[in-house]
Design an enzyme around this catalytic site. Structure first.
Site, PDB file in Angstrom:
ATOM      1  CB  SER A  10      -0.866   0.215   1.702  1.00  0.00           C
ATOM      2  OG  SER A  10       0.278   0.196   2.569  1.00  0.00           O
ATOM      3  N   GLY A  11       2.434   1.697  -0.273  1.00  0.00           N
ATOM      4  CA  GLY A  11       3.438   2.260  -0.271  1.00  0.00           C
ATOM      5  C   GLY A  11       3.844   2.522  -1.759  1.00  0.00           C
ATOM      6  NE  ARG A  36      -4.227   2.542   3.986  1.00  0.00           N
ATOM      7  CZ  ARG A  36      -3.054   3.181   4.366  1.00  0.00           C
ATOM      8  NH1 ARG A  36      -2.762   2.508   4.964  1.00  0.00           N
ATOM      9  NH2 ARG A  36      -2.367   3.263   2.975  1.00  0.00           N
ATOM     10  CG  LEU A  70       7.518  -3.439   4.913  1.00  0.00           C
ATOM     11  CD1 LEU A  70       7.353  -4.565   6.357  1.00  0.00           C
ATOM     12  CD2 LEU A  70       5.326  -2.644   5.064  1.00  0.00           C
ATOM     13  N   GLY A  71       8.545   0.846   4.609  1.00  0.00           N
ATOM     14  CA  GLY A  71       9.118   2.258   4.662  1.00  0.00           C
ATOM     15  C   GLY A  71       8.284   3.098   5.158  1.00  0.00           C
ATOM     16  CE1 TYR A 122      14.158   6.415   5.306  1.00  0.00           C
ATOM     17  CE2 TYR A 122      16.325   6.769   4.533  1.00  0.00           C
ATOM     18  CZ  TYR A 122      14.655   6.376   5.081  1.00  0.00           C
ATOM     19  OH  TYR A 122      13.931   5.451   3.906  1.00  0.00           O
ATOM     20  CE  LYS A 126      14.894   2.921   5.146  1.00  0.00           C
ATOM     21  NZ  LYS A 126      13.664   1.952   4.535  1.00  0.00           N
ATOM     22  CG  LEU A 149      11.193   6.323  -3.517  1.00  0.00           C
ATOM     23  CD1 LEU A 149      10.787   6.033  -2.326  1.00  0.00           C
ATOM     24  CD2 LEU A 149      11.761   5.522  -4.239  1.00  0.00           C
ATOM     25  NE  ARG A 157       6.989   9.609   3.404  1.00  0.00           N
ATOM     26  CZ  ARG A 157       8.111   8.487   3.465  1.00  0.00           C
ATOM     27  NH1 ARG A 157       8.849   8.046   3.141  1.00  0.00           N
ATOM     28  NH2 ARG A 157       7.511   6.691   4.112  1.00  0.00           N
TER      29      ARG A 157
END
Length: 213
Positions: A10-11, A36, A70-71, A122, A126, A149, A157
């Site tokens: 969903s990302g 979701r 994921l992130g 961050y 990673k 991205l 964001r």
């Protein structure tokens, strides 16, 4: 034909990748646990719940590859611990679940500058995630490290909105990259040949750059 597991569908990158997987005739079954509900599709199995870790432990359908998309950010997560849980614990568990279900190839979205020795939280998380995946001993492991991205997020964001114009102008691996190009690279890598660990920096994820190599 391939059966795949994908987390983070969903990302931004995961959503683009899911659309590609659904449209690809080589992919016959997709398992995508999420918080979701995802749009229904004949070849999609979508367990839904707030506890992704629990959803992963309940999966039992065989897969050939696992995609970890994921992130989050420290700000969205609300604490260092929550950020670590999403970007490290859940990614590592996604990969382990793929191994348990028979996957031979793990493909994970990391970040430019990832290093377990970084002074930045961050990049350090990673890097620790990448190291953990390496230690799992995959026959094939693909790590992609995108710069900022580009794409439409469900929850924009602020920092990305402010910085995107600058990152569009930067050279090489610093230049921002479209989420759809990252997703396309992941799909191409999933059906490519060769064993071992492959790390693709952001300049190798650009559509034009990728075609040139």
């Amino acid at each position: 034909m391939a059966r795949v597991l994908i987390t983070g569908a969903s990302g931004l990158v995961g959503g683009e990748l899911l659309r590609l997987l659904l449209a690809d005739r080589r992919v016959t079954a997709i398992t995508a646990p999420s918080r979701r509900p995802l749009p229904p599709h004949d070849k999609l199995t979508n367990p839904v719940g707030d506890d992704l870790f629990a959803l992963l432990t309940e999966l039992d359908q065989p897969v050939d590859a696992v995609f970890c998309c994921l992130g989050t950010t420290r700000q969205q997560a609300g604490s260092d611990g929550n950020f670590h849980y999403v970007d490290y614990t859940l990614v590592v568990e996604s990969a382990l679940t793929g191994r348990r279900l028979g996957a031979q190839h793990c493909l994970a979205v990391s970040a430019m500058g990832a290093s377990p020795h970084s002074t930045f939280l961050y990049n350090r998380i990673k890097g620790e995630m990448e190291q953990a995946l390496r230690e799992q001993g995959w026959q094939r492991l693909t790590l992609v490290r995108p710069s900022m991205l580009l794409g439409k997020r469900a929850a924009p964001r602020l920092l990305e909105r402010v910085a995107q114009p600058l990152f569009r102008l930067l050279p090489g691996r610093w230049k921002s990259v479209a989420a759809r190009d990252v997703a396309q690279t992941l799909l191409e890598q999933a059906f490519s040949s060769g064993d071992g660990v492959r790390v693709l920096e952001s300049d190798r994820l650009q559509h034009g750059e990728r075609l040139a190599h």
